[in-house]
Design an enzyme around this catalytic site. Structure first.
Site, short mmCIF file in Angstrom:
data_model
loop_
_atom_site.label_atom_id
_atom_site.label_comp_id
_atom_site.label_asym_id
_atom_site.label_seq_id
_atom_site.Cartn_x
_atom_site.Cartn_y
_atom_site.Cartn_z
N TYR A 68 -36.00 42.99 77.86
CA TYR A 68 -36.30 44.41 78.05
C TYR A 68 -36.92 44.63 79.43
O TYR A 68 -36.53 45.54 80.19
CB TYR A 68 -37.25 44.89 76.95
CG TYR A 68 -37.48 46.38 76.92
CD1 TYR A 68 -36.69 47.23 76.15
CD2 TYR A 68 -38.50 46.96 77.68
CE1 TYR A 68 -36.90 48.60 76.12
CE2 TYR A 68 -38.73 48.34 77.66
CZ TYR A 68 -37.93 49.15 76.89
OH TYR A 68 -38.15 50.51 76.87
N ILE A 102 -44.11 55.62 73.81
CA ILE A 102 -43.86 56.99 73.35
C ILE A 102 -43.56 56.98 71.86
O ILE A 102 -42.85 56.08 71.38
CB ILE A 102 -42.66 57.60 74.12
CG1 ILE A 102 -42.82 57.45 75.65
CG2 ILE A 102 -42.44 59.06 73.73
CD1 ILE A 102 -43.98 58.19 76.28
N ASN A 126 -30.26 57.48 79.49
CA ASN A 126 -31.45 57.24 78.68
C ASN A 126 -31.25 56.21 77.56
O ASN A 126 -32.22 55.60 77.14
CB ASN A 126 -31.87 58.60 78.09
CG ASN A 126 -32.76 58.46 76.89
OD1 ASN A 126 -33.97 58.27 77.02
ND2 ASN A 126 -32.19 58.52 75.69
N THR A 129 -41.55 57.46 69.21
CA THR A 129 -40.14 57.69 68.86
C THR A 129 -39.74 56.66 67.81
O THR A 129 -40.48 55.70 67.57
CB THR A 129 -39.20 57.52 70.07
OG1 THR A 129 -39.10 56.12 70.36
CG2 THR A 129 -39.66 58.28 71.30
P1 NAI Z 1 -34.68 55.91 70.16
O1 NAI Z 1 -34.33 54.66 69.43
O2 NAI Z 1 -35.37 57.02 69.48
O3 NAI Z 1 -33.35 56.50 70.86
C1 NAI Z 1 -32.44 55.71 71.54
C2 NAI Z 1 -31.04 56.25 71.31
O4 NAI Z 1 -30.11 55.42 72.04
C3 NAI Z 1 -30.62 56.17 69.82
O5 NAI Z 1 -30.13 57.42 69.39
C4 NAI Z 1 -29.53 55.11 69.82
O6 NAI Z 1 -28.52 55.33 68.85
C5 NAI Z 1 -29.00 55.21 71.23
N1 NAI Z 1 -28.30 53.98 71.62
C6 NAI Z 1 -28.67 52.70 71.39
N2 NAI Z 1 -27.74 51.86 71.85
C7 NAI Z 1 -26.76 52.62 72.38
C8 NAI Z 1 -25.51 52.33 73.00
N3 NAI Z 1 -25.09 51.07 73.14
N4 NAI Z 1 -24.76 53.36 73.44
C9 NAI Z 1 -25.18 54.64 73.29
N5 NAI Z 1 -26.33 54.98 72.69
C10 NAI Z 1 -27.10 53.97 72.24
O7 NAI Z 1 -35.51 55.39 71.43
P2 NAI Z 1 -36.36 56.16 72.55
O8 NAI Z 1 -37.73 55.70 72.41
O9 NAI Z 1 -36.06 57.59 72.57
O10 NAI Z 1 -35.76 55.44 73.85
C11 NAI Z 1 -34.99 56.12 74.81
C12 NAI Z 1 -35.12 55.38 76.13
O11 NAI Z 1 -36.47 55.42 76.55
C13 NAI Z 1 -34.72 53.91 76.07
O12 NAI Z 1 -34.03 53.57 77.26
C14 NAI Z 1 -36.06 53.20 76.01
O13 NAI Z 1 -35.99 51.89 76.54
C15 NAI Z 1 -36.89 54.12 76.90
N6 NAI Z 1 -38.31 54.01 76.71
C16 NAI Z 1 -38.88 54.20 75.48
C17 NAI Z 1 -40.23 54.05 75.31
C18 NAI Z 1 -40.91 54.21 73.99
O14 NAI Z 1 -42.06 53.78 73.86
N7 NAI Z 1 -40.30 54.81 72.98
C19 NAI Z 1 -41.08 53.68 76.45
C20 NAI Z 1 -40.39 53.55 77.70
C21 NAI Z 1 -39.06 53.69 77.81
#
Ligand code: NAI
Length: 249
Positions: free
Chosen positions: A156, A189, A90, A191
């Site tokens: 992205y 989402i 994720n 977040t």
């Molecule tokens: P978020 O920013 O709340 O959480 C992402 C987490 O990934 C953070 O805790 C961060 O420290 C961690 N992270 C970042 N780089 C990292 C690395 N190199 N190694 C390990 N951990 C790392 O973001 P969210 O929204 O929860 O995103 C989670 C996933 O969902 C991502 O892949 C994002 O692309 C995807 N996503 C999010 C959407 C949104 O609108 N929030 C929509 C569609 C997909």
């Protein structure tokens, strides 16, 4: 009975947002969860929340853009909990916003590393561990932007399309051996990834979702749990949008 009872799961990027909710939901469903993130404080908060709900969890710091750390993460699941059955790959970042001709090369390299290569590195390490136990389930976090473009977000979008292709290919390769591999495609989402957006930009995003709002991380987590559990035993190689109708237009 809980749908993941007796299973061991790994969640990357589980220190925040969607990943945290997936980790909580896995634990609620009976899995022992290895919570991973580069954000140690966030990861430890997730572990504490699982413990407070009487679940089993442990933290392991791994930067998923580094192949050795992804391998260490899969090994840690086996070392700590004895096996690996379920993984939600994720972790991800938002990346630079600029048209293709103005995208810095370093920004492109970084987002491909964190959002795409990471999924390859993690699956490469997870699949042999799952095969040792006769199978497993992998859910990769794509996006609606794994299916359509979005101006300003070339890196992205390319990474998320790549995640969908990787998911399909791994499913073709390993489903017959019992490892199901699926991808989830969330719309926008609520977040921390979207924090810092002004009201107009936010309203513009809401307007892209026919349901009239952005999604909640818990809603995505429920789909991830289903795809990770025996309830979805005939689902593999799928890309499942969860997007309030975004892709229906
Ligand atoms: P978020 O920013 O709340 O959480 C992402 C987490 O990934 C953070 O805790 C961060 O420290 C961690 N992270 C970042 N780089 C990292 C690395 N190199 N190694 C390990 N951990 C790392 O973001 P969210 O929204 O929860 O995103 C989670 C996933 O969902 C991502 O892949 C994002 O692309 C995807 N996503 C999010 C959407 C949104 O609108 N929030 C929509 C569609 C997909």
């Amino acid at each position: 009975m809980a749908s993941l009872s007796g299973k061991v799961a790994v969640v990357t990027g589980a220190g925040s947002g969607i990943g945290r909710e997936v980790a909580l939901a896995y634990a609620r469903e009976g899995a022992a969860v290895l919570v991973s993130d580069v954000n140690e404080a966030g990861g430890r908060e997730t572990v504490a929340a699982i413990a407070a709900a009487k679940g089993r969890a442990s933290f392991f710091r791994a930067d998923v853009s580094r192949t050795a750390e992804c391998a260490a993460l899969a090994d840690e699941a086996v070392r700590t909990f004895g096996r690996l059955d379920v993984a939600c790959n994720n972790a991800g970042i938002g990346g630079a916003i600029a048209p293709v001709a103005e995208q810095p090369i370093e920004a492109w390299d970084r987002i491909i590393a964190v959002n795409l290569s990471s999924v390859f590195y993690c699956m490469r390490a997870q699949i042999p561990r799952m095969l040792e136990r006769g199978g497993g389930a992998i859910v990769n976090m794509a996006s609606i932007l794994g299916a359509v473009g979005f101006p300003g977000s070339a890196g992205y979008v390319a990474a998320k399309h790549g995640v969908v292709g990787l998911t399909r290919t791994a499913a073709l390769e390993y489903s017959v051996q019992g490892v199901r591999v699926n991808a989830v495609g969330p719309g926008f989402i609520e977040t921390p990834l979207l924090a810092g957006m002004d009201a107009a930009a936010r309203a513009g995003l809401v307007a892209l979702h026919p349901i009239g709002r952005l999604g909640r991380p818990q809603e995505v987590a429920e789909l991830v749990v289903w795809l990770s559990s025996p309830a979805s035993s005939f689902v593999t190689g799928a890309y499942v949008p969860i997007d309030g109708g975004y892709l229906a237009r």
